[in-house]
Design a protein around this motif. Structure first.
Motif, PDB file in Angstrom:
ATOM      1  N   GLU A 254       0.825  -1.211   0.000  1.00  0.00           N
ATOM      2  CA  GLU A 254       0.000   0.000   0.000  1.00  0.00           C
ATOM      3  C   GLU A 254       0.856   1.256   0.000  1.00  0.00           C
ATOM      4  OE1 GLU A 254      -3.252   2.222   2.903  1.00  0.00           O
ATOM      5  OE2 GLU A 254      -3.135   0.036   2.918  1.00  0.00           O
ATOM      6  N   ALA A 255       1.928   1.251   0.795  1.00  0.00           N
ATOM      7  CA  ALA A 255       2.807   2.421   0.836  1.00  0.00           C
ATOM      8  C   ALA A 255       3.462   2.663  -0.518  1.00  0.00           C
ATOM      9  CB  ALA A 255       3.865   2.232   1.918  1.00  0.00           C
ATOM     10  N   ARG A 256       3.925   1.602  -1.164  1.00  0.00           N
ATOM     11  CA  ARG A 256       4.535   1.746  -2.488  1.00  0.00           C
ATOM     12  C   ARG A 256       3.527   2.289  -3.499  1.00  0.00           C
ATOM     13  NH1 ARG A 256       7.390  -3.404  -4.783  1.00  0.00           N
ATOM     14  NH2 ARG A 256       7.869  -1.865  -6.414  1.00  0.00           N
ATOM     15  N   ALA A 257       2.301   1.819  -3.402  1.00  0.00           N
ATOM     16  CA  ALA A 257       1.287   2.227  -4.376  1.00  0.00           C
ATOM     17  C   ALA A 257       0.869   3.676  -4.207  1.00  0.00           C
ATOM     18  CB  ALA A 257       0.063   1.310  -4.258  1.00  0.00           C
ATOM     19  N   ARG A 267       6.007   7.673   3.737  1.00  0.00           N
ATOM     20  CA  ARG A 267       4.664   7.139   3.496  1.00  0.00           C
ATOM     21  C   ARG A 267       4.466   5.825   4.240  1.00  0.00           C
ATOM     22  NH1 ARG A 267      -0.526   7.717   3.348  1.00  0.00           N
ATOM     23  NH2 ARG A 267      -1.604   6.205   2.010  1.00  0.00           N
ATOM     24  N   LEU A 268       5.501   4.989   4.276  1.00  0.00           N
ATOM     25  CA  LEU A 268       5.410   3.724   4.994  1.00  0.00           C
ATOM     26  C   LEU A 268       5.146   3.968   6.480  1.00  0.00           C
ATOM     27  CD1 LEU A 268       5.635   0.646   4.806  1.00  0.00           C
ATOM     28  CD2 LEU A 268       8.099   0.883   5.174  1.00  0.00           C
ATOM     29  N   THR A 269       5.819   4.959   7.055  1.00  0.00           N
ATOM     30  CA  THR A 269       5.584   5.304   8.456  1.00  0.00           C
ATOM     31  C   THR A 269       4.152   5.791   8.659  1.00  0.00           C
ATOM     32  OG1 THR A 269       7.911   5.904   8.766  1.00  0.00           O
ATOM     33  CG2 THR A 269       6.327   6.761  10.370  1.00  0.00           C
ATOM     34  N   VAL A 271       1.476   5.139   6.791  1.00  0.00           N
ATOM     35  CA  VAL A 271       0.538   4.024   6.630  1.00  0.00           C
ATOM     36  C   VAL A 271       0.572   3.130   7.860  1.00  0.00           C
ATOM     37  CG1 VAL A 271       0.060   1.935   5.294  1.00  0.00           C
ATOM     38  CG2 VAL A 271       0.607   4.057   4.112  1.00  0.00           C
ATOM     39  N   LEU A 272       1.761   2.886   8.407  1.00  0.00           N
ATOM     40  CA  LEU A 272       1.897   2.055   9.593  1.00  0.00           C
ATOM     41  C   LEU A 272       1.126   2.648  10.773  1.00  0.00           C
ATOM     42  CD1 LEU A 272       3.306  -0.368  11.006  1.00  0.00           C
ATOM     43  CD2 LEU A 272       5.167   1.210  11.563  1.00  0.00           C
ATOM     44  N   LEU A 273       1.295   3.942  11.009  1.00  0.00           N
ATOM     45  CA  LEU A 273       0.601   4.596  12.125  1.00  0.00           C
ATOM     46  C   LEU A 273      -0.905   4.620  11.911  1.00  0.00           C
ATOM     47  CD1 LEU A 273       3.067   7.560  12.784  1.00  0.00           C
ATOM     48  CD2 LEU A 273       2.778   5.484  14.153  1.00  0.00           C
ATOM     49  N   PHE A 274      -1.310   4.884  10.669  1.00  0.00           N
ATOM     50  CA  PHE A 274      -2.744   4.919  10.375  1.00  0.00           C
ATOM     51  C   PHE A 274      -3.371   3.545  10.615  1.00  0.00           C
ATOM     52  CE2 PHE A 274      -6.277   4.193   7.472  1.00  0.00           C
ATOM     53  CZ  PHE A 274      -7.100   5.265   7.778  1.00  0.00           C
ATOM     54  N   HIS A 275      -2.701   2.503  10.129  1.00  0.00           N
ATOM     55  CA  HIS A 275      -3.263   1.171  10.276  1.00  0.00           C
ATOM     56  C   HIS A 275      -3.198   0.670  11.712  1.00  0.00           C
ATOM     57  CE1 HIS A 275      -4.396   0.652   6.248  1.00  0.00           C
ATOM     58  NE2 HIS A 275      -3.194   0.490   5.725  1.00  0.00           N
ATOM     59  N   LEU A 276      -2.214   1.154  12.477  1.00  0.00           N
ATOM     60  CA  LEU A 276      -2.183   0.794  13.893  1.00  0.00           C
ATOM     61  C   LEU A 276      -3.410   1.359  14.601  1.00  0.00           C
ATOM     62  CD1 LEU A 276      -0.836  -0.410  16.374  1.00  0.00           C
ATOM     63  CD2 LEU A 276       0.525   1.695  16.583  1.00  0.00           C
ATOM     64  N   MET A 277      -3.722   2.613  14.317  1.00  0.00           N
ATOM     65  CA  MET A 277      -4.917   3.214  14.911  1.00  0.00           C
ATOM     66  C   MET A 277      -6.180   2.488  14.438  1.00  0.00           C
ATOM     67  SD  MET A 277      -6.319   7.140  14.633  1.00  0.00           S
ATOM     68  CE  MET A 277      -6.608   6.987  12.858  1.00  0.00           C
TER      69      MET A 277
END
Length: 385
Positions: A254-257, A267-269, A271-277
């Motif tokens: 998802e981050a790459r896309a 972006r990877l960071t 996406v990681l934080l968003f998905h953690l929440m």
């Protein structure tokens, strides 16, 4: 009579899929509309490398990019696993062409994937003896104005547009290096869905050109009727929503896309934080402002497009072996009668790729496919039917 650009917006959604399979409820699109198609050239190779989640992400990206380019205006589209197709009024033609160009460049530079794309007027397709008719299918009759709905196509126009694209006609060239489409809202956070009834069946049924249309419709109706006896008509997504895993399997994908012109690590960071929440909210069914996690997860199941009409019948079913055999018997007889071609593919899991413009609304979209090749593999097997 509605203006051409309002034709699709003015079509009332239908909630009876069986009626659509029987050919009811379709409206002809105007001649000056444009049909866009896109698919991955090397999807079979990608499947062999275990990259079908990437293939699905690129296919769904076609829909997400155009939806963002059109700023939420409704347009008919269909997800095909390794690509997608759509139709737009002439006023959106420039945006569609630009978006397809950007998608081609993005797929090449981000994933080393060759994506072909084409844009052709409906009039050109009709001149070759086919039609392009569209319906709107709403999977949940209880939803209001925010309901998600999906386009269904008949008449042969979409199939011809795809065939022309694969033959090299109507091609849209790639955009300049570095170009990127807007893929806001595209995600693949959910874990794969294990079959609950034995197997995930990917099914593609197409009419034979020149054969009586009622023959195909009768066979499609029989298949839909057989599937209706499965739990929830074979819907592979549980009522409470897909399973959650941490970290999400598609996090880096998802981050790459979606990093666009920005930094991939940043972006990877994000996406990681968003998905953690999101994981915490969904895991415990919490609310945050307008976002109701439990309702959202249930709506993912409601809105999932596990069956569609795309100049043929396509389904992703969670079913048992006996039901699969019943379906294949009907299809084999139809093929022997010269009415249809069909492809079936069994696998252990399904996957879901999402386009969520707003998590607080109910019109988010979720594209379902088999996880080991799905529609792409079923379509590849059409030749042996």
């Amino acid at each position: 009579m509605a203006a051409p650009q309002d034709v699709y917006a003015g079509i009332a959604p239908v909630t009876d899929f069986a009626a659509l399979a029987a050919g009811e409820g379709y409206t002809a699109l105007p001649d000056d509309w444009l049909v866009g198609t896109a698919d991955i050239v090397s999807s079979t190779a990608q499947i062999a490398q275990g990259q079908y989640k990437t293939v699905n992400m690129i296919g769904a990206a076609v829909i997400a990019a155009l939806a963002n380019a059109l700023q939420g205006a409704p347009f008919p589209f269909v997800f095909g696993g390794d690509g997608a197709a759509f139709a737009v009024p002439p006023s959106a033609g420039a945006a569609a062409r630009r978006t397809l160009s950007e998608l081609r460049r993005w797929a090449e530079e981000e994933f080393s994937v060759a994506l072909r794309a084409a844009l052709v007027p409906v009039a050109t397709l009709r001149a070759e003896g086919v039609d392009l008719r569209v319906a709107r299918y709403a999977p949940d009759p209880g939803q209001g104005a925010e309901a998600a709905d999906y386009a269904m196509f008949s008449g042969g126009g979409m199939a011809l547009a795809e065939a022309r694209m694969k033959a090299g006609a109507d091609a849209v060239p790639p955009a300049p290096p570095g170009s990127r489409p807007d893929l806001t809202g595209l995600s693949c956070r959910w874990a794969n869905l294990r079959a609950q009834n034995g197997l995930i069946l990917s099914l593609v049924v197409l009419p034979v050109p020149g054969a009586p249309a009622e023959g195909f419709r009768d066979i499609a109706a029989q298949v839909v009727e057989i599937a209706s006896h499965l739990s929830r008509s074979g819907h592979p997504v549980p009522p409470q929503g897909p399973p959650l895993r941490w970290p999400p399997a598609g996090l880096r994908l998802e981050a790459r896309a979606t990093h666009g012109q920005g930094s991939l690590p940043r972006r990877l960071t994000g996406v990681l934080l968003f998905h953690l929440m999101a994981f915490v909210l969904l895991r415990f069914g919490l609310r945050l402002g307008d976002f109701d996690a439990g309702h959202y997860a249930r709506q993912v199941s409601v809105n999932a497009d596990f069956r569609k009409m795309d100049d043929g019948l396509k389904m992703t079913l969670d079913c048992d072996a006996a039901t699969r055999d019943r379906i294949e018997t009907v299809l084999r007889r139809g093929a022997e009668a010269g009415l249809i071609r069909y492809g079936l593919f069994d696998q252990a899991e399904a996957l879901v790729t999402c386009f969520v413009p707003s998590a607080s609304r109910d019109d988010h979209m979720h594209f379902v496919d088999g996880a080991a090749g799905g529609y792409t593999e079923a379509a590849r097997r059409l030749k042996s039917s």
